[in-house]
Design a protein around this motif. Structure first.
Motif, PDB file in Angstrom:
ATOM      1  N   GLU A 198      32.187  37.097 -45.866  1.00  0.00           N
ATOM      2  CA  GLU A 198      32.145  35.635 -45.793  1.00  0.00           C
ATOM      3  C   GLU A 198      31.261  35.167 -44.645  1.00  0.00           C
ATOM      4  O   GLU A 198      30.535  34.173 -44.779  1.00  0.00           O
ATOM      5  CB  GLU A 198      33.565  35.085 -45.630  1.00  0.00           C
ATOM      6  N   LEU A 199      31.300  35.863 -43.524  1.00  0.00           N
ATOM      7  CA  LEU A 199      30.458  35.484 -42.393  1.00  0.00           C
ATOM      8  C   LEU A 199      28.991  35.795 -42.659  1.00  0.00           C
ATOM      9  O   LEU A 199      28.094  35.077 -42.195  1.00  0.00           O
ATOM     10  CB  LEU A 199      30.942  36.186 -41.123  1.00  0.00           C
ATOM     11  N   ASP A 200      28.725  36.857 -43.419  1.00  0.00           N
ATOM     12  CA  ASP A 200      27.347  37.125 -43.853  1.00  0.00           C
ATOM     13  C   ASP A 200      26.837  35.960 -44.701  1.00  0.00           C
ATOM     14  O   ASP A 200      25.684  35.531 -44.574  1.00  0.00           O
ATOM     15  CB  ASP A 200      27.279  38.418 -44.663  1.00  0.00           C
ATOM     16  N   ASP A 201      27.711  35.473 -45.564  1.00  0.00           N
ATOM     17  CA  ASP A 201      27.337  34.334 -46.414  1.00  0.00           C
ATOM     18  C   ASP A 201      27.060  33.092 -45.576  1.00  0.00           C
ATOM     19  O   ASP A 201      26.166  32.293 -45.892  1.00  0.00           O
ATOM     20  CB  ASP A 201      28.449  34.042 -47.426  1.00  0.00           C
ATOM     21  N   VAL A 202      27.840  32.923 -44.495  1.00  0.00           N
ATOM     22  CA  VAL A 202      27.614  31.790 -43.602  1.00  0.00           C
ATOM     23  C   VAL A 202      26.238  31.892 -42.957  1.00  0.00           C
ATOM     24  O   VAL A 202      25.477  30.917 -42.917  1.00  0.00           O
ATOM     25  CB  VAL A 202      28.705  31.725 -42.508  1.00  0.00           C
ATOM     26  N   GLU A 203      25.886  33.080 -42.469  1.00  0.00           N
ATOM     27  CA  GLU A 203      24.575  33.259 -41.856  1.00  0.00           C
ATOM     28  C   GLU A 203      23.447  32.999 -42.850  1.00  0.00           C
ATOM     29  O   GLU A 203      22.435  32.380 -42.506  1.00  0.00           O
ATOM     30  CB  GLU A 203      24.451  34.672 -41.275  1.00  0.00           C
ATOM     31  N   ARG A 204      23.633  33.480 -44.054  1.00  0.00           N
ATOM     32  CA  ARG A 204      22.613  33.251 -45.081  1.00  0.00           C
ATOM     33  C   ARG A 204      22.485  31.760 -45.374  1.00  0.00           C
ATOM     34  O   ARG A 204      21.371  31.230 -45.520  1.00  0.00           O
ATOM     35  CB  ARG A 204      22.978  34.032 -46.351  1.00  0.00           C
ATOM     36  N   SER A 205      23.616  31.068 -45.430  1.00  0.00           N
ATOM     37  CA  SER A 205      23.599  29.625 -45.673  1.00  0.00           C
ATOM     38  C   SER A 205      22.896  28.891 -44.532  1.00  0.00           C
ATOM     39  O   SER A 205      22.135  27.936 -44.763  1.00  0.00           O
ATOM     40  CB  SER A 205      25.031  29.103 -45.822  1.00  0.00           C
ATOM     41  N   LEU A 206      23.116  29.348 -43.303  1.00  0.00           N
ATOM     42  CA  LEU A 206      22.449  28.726 -42.156  1.00  0.00           C
ATOM     43  C   LEU A 206      20.942  28.934 -42.225  1.00  0.00           C
ATOM     44  O   LEU A 206      20.163  28.020 -41.934  1.00  0.00           O
ATOM     45  CB  LEU A 206      23.004  29.302 -40.852  1.00  0.00           C
ATOM     46  N   LEU A 207      20.520  30.139 -42.610  1.00  0.00           N
ATOM     47  CA  LEU A 207      19.090  30.410 -42.771  1.00  0.00           C
ATOM     48  C   LEU A 207      18.490  29.492 -43.826  1.00  0.00           C
ATOM     49  O   LEU A 207      17.385  28.960 -43.656  1.00  0.00           O
ATOM     50  CB  LEU A 207      18.863  31.874 -43.149  1.00  0.00           C
ATOM     51  N   ASP A 208      19.216  29.297 -44.906  1.00  0.00           N
ATOM     52  CA  ASP A 208      18.733  28.425 -45.982  1.00  0.00           C
ATOM     53  C   ASP A 208      18.608  26.983 -45.520  1.00  0.00           C
ATOM     54  O   ASP A 208      17.836  26.205 -46.077  1.00  0.00           O
ATOM     55  CB  ASP A 208      19.676  28.498 -47.186  1.00  0.00           C
ATOM     56  N   LYS A 209      19.396  26.630 -44.490  1.00  0.00           N
ATOM     57  CA  LYS A 209      19.354  25.263 -43.948  1.00  0.00           C
ATOM     58  C   LYS A 209      18.423  25.184 -42.737  1.00  0.00           C
ATOM     59  O   LYS A 209      18.457  24.201 -41.995  1.00  0.00           O
ATOM     60  CB  LYS A 209      20.764  24.810 -43.554  1.00  0.00           C
ATOM     61  N   ASP A 210      17.626  26.230 -42.513  1.00  0.00           N
ATOM     62  CA  ASP A 210      16.602  26.274 -41.458  1.00  0.00           C
ATOM     63  C   ASP A 210      17.156  26.414 -40.051  1.00  0.00           C
ATOM     64  O   ASP A 210      16.454  26.140 -39.071  1.00  0.00           O
ATOM     65  CB  ASP A 210      15.701  25.028 -41.524  1.00  0.00           C
ATOM     66  N   PHE A 211      18.390  26.868 -39.917  1.00  0.00           N
ATOM     67  CA  PHE A 211      18.898  27.211 -38.591  1.00  0.00           C
ATOM     68  C   PHE A 211      18.257  28.530 -38.158  1.00  0.00           C
ATOM     69  O   PHE A 211      18.020  29.418 -38.972  1.00  0.00           O
ATOM     70  CB  PHE A 211      20.421  27.385 -38.615  1.00  0.00           C
ATOM     71  N   ASP A 212      17.988  28.645 -36.866  1.00  0.00           N
ATOM     72  CA  ASP A 212      17.477  29.923 -36.368  1.00  0.00           C
ATOM     73  C   ASP A 212      18.234  30.429 -35.140  1.00  0.00           C
ATOM     74  O   ASP A 212      17.868  31.458 -34.564  1.00  0.00           O
ATOM     75  CB  ASP A 212      15.981  29.851 -36.059  1.00  0.00           C
ATOM     76  N   ALA A 213      19.302  29.732 -34.750  1.00  0.00           N
ATOM     77  CA  ALA A 213      20.101  30.196 -33.612  1.00  0.00           C
ATOM     78  C   ALA A 213      21.514  29.623 -33.689  1.00  0.00           C
ATOM     79  O   ALA A 213      21.741  28.558 -34.277  1.00  0.00           O
ATOM     80  CB  ALA A 213      19.453  29.798 -32.293  1.00  0.00           C
ATOM     81  N   ILE A 214      22.446  30.359 -33.090  1.00  0.00           N
ATOM     82  CA  ILE A 214      23.830  29.909 -32.958  1.00  0.00           C
ATOM     83  C   ILE A 214      24.215  30.013 -31.487  1.00  0.00           C
ATOM     84  O   ILE A 214      23.984  31.037 -30.840  1.00  0.00           O
ATOM     85  CB  ILE A 214      24.802  30.768 -33.791  1.00  0.00           C
ATOM     86  N   LEU A 215      24.809  28.948 -30.948  1.00  0.00           N
ATOM     87  CA  LEU A 215      25.337  28.964 -29.587  1.00  0.00           C
ATOM     88  C   LEU A 215      26.861  28.900 -29.692  1.00  0.00           C
ATOM     89  O   LEU A 215      27.426  27.881 -30.063  1.00  0.00           O
ATOM     90  CB  LEU A 215      24.797  27.779 -28.789  1.00  0.00           C
ATOM     91  N   LEU A 216      27.494  30.023 -29.396  1.00  0.00           N
ATOM     92  CA  LEU A 216      28.935  30.184 -29.613  1.00  0.00           C
ATOM     93  C   LEU A 216      29.670  30.232 -28.281  1.00  0.00           C
ATOM     94  O   LEU A 216      29.340  31.027 -27.404  1.00  0.00           O
ATOM     95  CB  LEU A 216      29.193  31.476 -30.393  1.00  0.00           C
ATOM     96  N   THR A 217      30.679  29.393 -28.133  1.00  0.00           N
ATOM     97  CA  THR A 217      31.495  29.366 -26.923  1.00  0.00           C
ATOM     98  C   THR A 217      32.951  29.611 -27.282  1.00  0.00           C
ATOM     99  O   THR A 217      33.461  29.049 -28.252  1.00  0.00           O
ATOM    100  CB  THR A 217      31.368  28.011 -26.200  1.00  0.00           C
ATOM    101  N   LYS A 218      33.620  30.446 -26.468  1.00  0.00           N
ATOM    102  CA  LYS A 218      35.016  30.781 -26.754  1.00  0.00           C
ATOM    103  C   LYS A 218      35.746  31.114 -25.462  1.00  0.00           C
ATOM    104  O   LYS A 218      35.135  31.528 -24.478  1.00  0.00           O
ATOM    105  CB  LYS A 218      35.089  31.977 -27.702  1.00  0.00           C
ATOM    106  N   ILE A 219      37.064  30.924 -25.465  1.00  0.00           N
ATOM    107  CA  ILE A 219      37.926  31.383 -24.389  1.00  0.00           C
ATOM    108  C   ILE A 219      38.357  32.802 -24.731  1.00  0.00           C
ATOM    109  O   ILE A 219      38.935  33.046 -25.784  1.00  0.00           O
ATOM    110  CB  ILE A 219      39.166  30.485 -24.231  1.00  0.00           C
ATOM    111  N   VAL A 220      38.078  33.753 -23.832  1.00  0.00           N
ATOM    112  CA  VAL A 220      38.365  35.161 -24.140  1.00  0.00           C
ATOM    113  C   VAL A 220      39.591  35.684 -23.408  1.00  0.00           C
ATOM    114  O   VAL A 220      40.052  36.795 -23.680  1.00  0.00           O
ATOM    115  CB  VAL A 220      37.146  36.056 -23.819  1.00  0.00           C
ATOM    116  N   GLY A 221      40.148  34.903 -22.483  1.00  0.00           N
ATOM    117  CA  GLY A 221      41.336  35.366 -21.771  1.00  0.00           C
ATOM    118  C   GLY A 221      41.687  34.431 -20.636  1.00  0.00           C
ATOM    119  O   GLY A 221      40.964  33.468 -20.339  1.00  0.00           O
ATOM    120  N   SER A 222      42.793  34.696 -19.994  1.00  0.00           N
ATOM    121  CA  SER A 222      43.215  33.901 -18.850  1.00  0.00           C
ATOM    122  C   SER A 222      44.066  34.760 -17.938  1.00  0.00           C
ATOM    123  O   SER A 222      44.596  35.794 -18.351  1.00  0.00           O
ATOM    124  CB  SER A 222      44.002  32.661 -19.300  1.00  0.00           C
TER     125      SER A 222
END
Length: 218
Positions: free
Chosen positions: A87-111
Protein backbone atom coordinates in the motif's frame (compact mmCIF):
# COMPACT_ATOMS: atom_id res chain seq x y z
CA UNK A 1 32.78 17.02 7.73
CA UNK A 2 30.63 19.51 5.85
CA UNK A 3 31.01 23.15 6.93
CA UNK A 4 27.85 24.58 8.45
CA UNK A 5 26.79 28.12 9.21
CA UNK A 6 26.07 27.34 12.84
CA UNK A 7 25.35 30.85 14.14
CA UNK A 8 21.67 31.01 13.03
CA UNK A 9 21.00 27.60 14.61
CA UNK A 10 22.69 28.56 17.88
CA UNK A 11 20.77 31.83 18.07
CA UNK A 12 17.47 30.05 17.45
CA UNK A 13 18.20 27.34 20.02
CA UNK A 14 18.90 29.96 22.65
CA UNK A 15 15.24 30.92 23.00
CA UNK A 16 13.54 27.83 21.67
CA UNK A 17 11.73 24.82 23.13
CA UNK A 18 13.30 22.69 20.37
CA UNK A 19 16.96 21.73 20.15
CA UNK A 20 18.79 20.15 17.20
CA UNK A 21 20.86 17.26 18.61
CA UNK A 22 21.86 15.46 15.40
CA UNK A 23 22.05 16.60 11.79
CA UNK A 24 22.81 13.92 9.17
CA UNK A 25 23.04 14.48 5.42
CA UNK A 26 23.60 11.94 2.68
CA UNK A 27 27.30 12.41 1.79
CA UNK A 28 26.51 11.88 -1.90
CA UNK A 29 24.24 14.94 -1.92
CA UNK A 30 25.61 18.48 -2.19
CA UNK A 31 22.50 20.44 -3.07
CA UNK A 32 18.97 19.07 -3.27
CA UNK A 33 16.07 20.93 -4.85
CA UNK A 34 12.47 19.80 -5.04
CA UNK A 35 9.59 21.10 -7.09
CA UNK A 36 6.74 19.60 -5.06
CA UNK A 37 6.96 18.28 -1.49
CA UNK A 38 4.55 16.29 0.65
CA UNK A 39 4.58 17.45 4.29
CA UNK A 40 3.76 14.71 6.79
CA UNK A 41 3.41 15.17 10.56
CA UNK A 42 2.85 11.88 12.38
CA UNK A 43 1.00 12.46 15.66
CA UNK A 44 -2.25 11.40 17.31
CA UNK A 45 -2.92 15.03 18.21
CA UNK A 46 -4.93 16.15 15.21
CA UNK A 47 -4.78 19.84 16.09
CA UNK A 48 -1.00 19.71 16.49
CA UNK A 49 -0.69 17.90 13.17
CA UNK A 50 -2.79 20.50 11.37
CA UNK A 51 -0.89 23.38 12.99
CA UNK A 52 2.50 21.83 12.20
CA UNK A 53 1.79 21.01 8.57
CA UNK A 54 0.13 24.40 8.03
CA UNK A 55 3.05 26.34 9.50
CA UNK A 56 5.55 24.28 7.52
CA UNK A 57 3.59 24.81 4.31
CA UNK A 58 3.65 28.57 4.95
CA UNK A 59 7.47 28.42 4.89
CA UNK A 60 7.37 26.65 1.52
CA UNK A 61 4.79 29.12 0.18
CA UNK A 62 6.97 32.05 1.25
CA UNK A 63 9.79 30.64 -0.90
CA UNK A 64 7.52 29.80 -3.86
CA UNK A 65 8.07 26.05 -3.43
CA UNK A 66 5.00 23.93 -4.07
CA UNK A 67 3.99 21.68 -1.20
CA UNK A 68 0.95 19.88 0.16
CA UNK A 69 -0.12 18.93 3.66
CA UNK A 70 -0.74 15.24 4.26
CA UNK A 71 -4.06 16.14 5.84
CA UNK A 72 -5.15 17.35 2.39
CA UNK A 73 -4.00 14.15 0.70
CA UNK A 74 -4.58 11.25 3.12
CA UNK A 75 -8.13 10.52 4.14
CA UNK A 76 -9.05 9.54 7.70
CA UNK A 77 -9.20 5.85 6.84
CA UNK A 78 -5.59 5.86 5.67
CA UNK A 79 -4.14 7.07 8.98
CA UNK A 80 -6.55 5.18 11.22
CA UNK A 81 -5.04 1.78 10.45
CA UNK A 82 -1.68 0.22 9.60
CA UNK A 83 -0.65 0.11 5.96
CA UNK A 84 1.23 -2.69 4.21
CA UNK A 85 4.43 -2.23 2.23
CA UNK A 86 2.44 -2.75 -0.96
CA UNK A 87 0.00 0.00 0.00
CA UNK A 88 2.85 2.40 0.75
CA UNK A 89 4.46 1.54 -2.59
CA UNK A 90 1.17 2.50 -4.19
CA UNK A 91 1.23 5.78 -2.27
CA UNK A 92 4.70 6.59 -3.60
CA UNK A 93 3.64 5.75 -7.12
CA UNK A 94 0.57 7.97 -6.73
CA UNK A 95 2.77 10.82 -5.50
CA UNK A 96 5.06 10.43 -8.52
CA UNK A 97 2.02 10.57 -10.78
CA UNK A 98 1.05 13.83 -9.07
CA UNK A 99 4.56 15.26 -9.71
CA UNK A 100 5.80 15.07 -6.13
CA UNK A 101 9.54 14.53 -5.88
CA UNK A 102 10.14 14.69 -2.11
CA UNK A 103 8.55 13.86 1.23
CA UNK A 104 9.34 15.69 4.48
CA UNK A 105 8.31 13.38 7.32
CA UNK A 106 8.24 14.40 10.99
CA UNK A 107 7.49 12.06 13.88
CA UNK A 108 7.91 11.66 17.64
CA UNK A 109 10.16 8.63 18.17
CA UNK A 110 10.31 8.52 21.97
CA UNK A 111 10.32 10.41 25.23
CA UNK A 112 12.06 10.35 28.58
CA UNK A 113 11.64 11.89 31.99
CA UNK A 114 14.44 14.07 33.31
CA UNK A 115 15.11 15.93 36.54
CA UNK A 116 16.42 19.43 37.17
CA UNK A 117 16.92 21.87 40.03
CA UNK A 118 13.89 24.02 40.68
CA UNK A 119 16.00 26.63 42.45
CA UNK A 120 18.63 28.75 40.74
CA UNK A 121 22.28 27.86 41.22
CA UNK A 122 23.29 31.48 41.84
CA UNK A 123 26.16 31.63 44.31
CA UNK A 124 27.42 28.14 43.45
CA UNK A 125 30.88 29.52 42.79
CA UNK A 126 30.87 31.99 45.64
CA UNK A 127 34.10 30.97 47.34
CA UNK A 128 33.63 33.54 50.09
CA UNK A 129 30.81 31.51 51.65
CA UNK A 130 31.44 29.57 54.81
CA UNK A 131 29.84 26.32 55.87
CA UNK A 132 26.75 27.90 57.41
CA UNK A 133 25.99 30.03 54.32
CA UNK A 134 26.42 27.06 51.99
CA UNK A 135 24.37 24.77 54.21
CA UNK A 136 21.56 27.29 54.72
CA UNK A 137 21.25 28.05 51.02
CA UNK A 138 20.80 24.38 50.09
CA UNK A 139 19.16 22.80 53.10
CA UNK A 140 15.84 22.48 51.22
CA UNK A 141 17.38 19.42 49.57
CA UNK A 142 16.54 17.46 52.75
CA UNK A 143 12.80 18.00 52.88
CA UNK A 144 11.41 20.03 49.95
CA UNK A 145 9.72 17.46 47.70
CA UNK A 146 9.63 19.97 44.85
CA UNK A 147 13.33 20.87 45.03
CA UNK A 148 13.91 18.67 42.01
CA UNK A 149 11.48 19.12 39.15
CA UNK A 150 10.66 16.35 36.73
CA UNK A 151 10.01 17.18 33.10
CA UNK A 152 9.58 15.31 29.85
CA UNK A 153 11.82 15.49 26.80
CA UNK A 154 10.30 14.30 23.52
CA UNK A 155 12.65 13.01 20.84
CA UNK A 156 11.51 13.88 17.33
CA UNK A 157 12.92 13.32 13.86
CA UNK A 158 12.37 15.13 10.60
CA UNK A 159 13.49 13.22 7.50
CA UNK A 160 13.70 14.34 3.88
CA UNK A 161 13.17 11.59 1.29
CA UNK A 162 13.63 11.79 -2.46
CA UNK A 163 10.96 10.04 -4.52
CA UNK A 164 12.29 11.22 -7.86
CA UNK A 165 11.46 9.21 -10.96
CA UNK A 166 14.38 7.09 -12.12
CA UNK A 167 16.34 7.60 -8.90
CA UNK A 168 16.64 5.67 -5.67
CA UNK A 169 13.93 6.66 -3.23
CA UNK A 170 16.39 7.32 -0.46
CA UNK A 171 16.98 9.37 2.65
CA UNK A 172 18.50 12.77 1.86
CA UNK A 173 18.62 14.31 5.34
CA UNK A 174 17.56 13.61 8.90
CA UNK A 175 17.48 15.98 11.83
CA UNK A 176 17.02 14.68 15.37
CA UNK A 177 15.36 17.27 17.57
CA UNK A 178 14.59 17.29 21.29
CA UNK A 179 11.44 19.06 22.45
CA UNK A 180 11.63 20.31 26.02
CA UNK A 181 8.48 19.83 28.12
CA UNK A 182 6.05 21.46 25.66
CA UNK A 183 3.42 23.27 27.77
CA UNK A 184 2.54 25.61 24.91
CA UNK A 185 1.89 23.42 21.87
CA UNK A 186 1.51 26.37 19.51
CA UNK A 187 4.88 27.88 20.47
CA UNK A 188 6.54 24.46 20.37
CA UNK A 189 5.29 23.86 16.83
CA UNK A 190 6.51 27.32 15.78
CA UNK A 191 9.95 26.72 17.31
CA UNK A 192 10.21 23.29 15.68
CA UNK A 193 9.31 24.55 12.21
CA UNK A 194 11.80 27.42 12.44
CA UNK A 195 14.55 25.05 13.54
CA UNK A 196 13.86 22.62 10.67
CA UNK A 197 13.91 25.44 8.12
CA UNK A 198 17.22 26.84 9.39
CA UNK A 199 18.82 23.38 9.52
CA UNK A 200 17.76 22.61 5.94
CA UNK A 201 18.98 25.99 4.74
CA UNK A 202 22.38 25.30 6.26
CA UNK A 203 22.55 22.03 4.33
CA UNK A 204 21.34 23.52 1.00
CA UNK A 205 18.31 21.25 0.99
CA UNK A 206 15.28 22.78 -0.79
CA UNK A 207 15.68 26.01 1.21
CA UNK A 208 18.66 28.19 0.33
CA UNK A 209 20.00 31.29 2.06
CA UNK A 210 19.81 34.58 0.21
CA UNK A 211 23.00 36.01 1.71
CA UNK A 212 26.50 34.68 2.22
CA UNK A 213 27.64 34.03 5.74
CA UNK A 214 31.21 33.11 6.67
CA UNK A 215 31.70 29.36 6.99
CA UNK A 216 32.38 28.00 10.45
CA UNK A 217 33.90 24.59 11.09
CA UNK A 218 32.16 22.33 13.58
Amino acid sequence: MKKLHVLPILILMGCSSAELVENWKNPDIVIFDASKVLLVGMTQNENARIDFETRLKAEFDERDIESMRSIDLFDVRFTNSKRTEKELDDVERSLLDKDFDAILLTKIVGSESRQSFRKTMAGLNNYNDGFKEDYRRHQDIYYDQEYYERYTVYHAETSLYCICEGKDRSLIWRGSIDIMDPDDIEKTVEDYVKLVVVAMEEQDLIFHKNIDVEDVDI
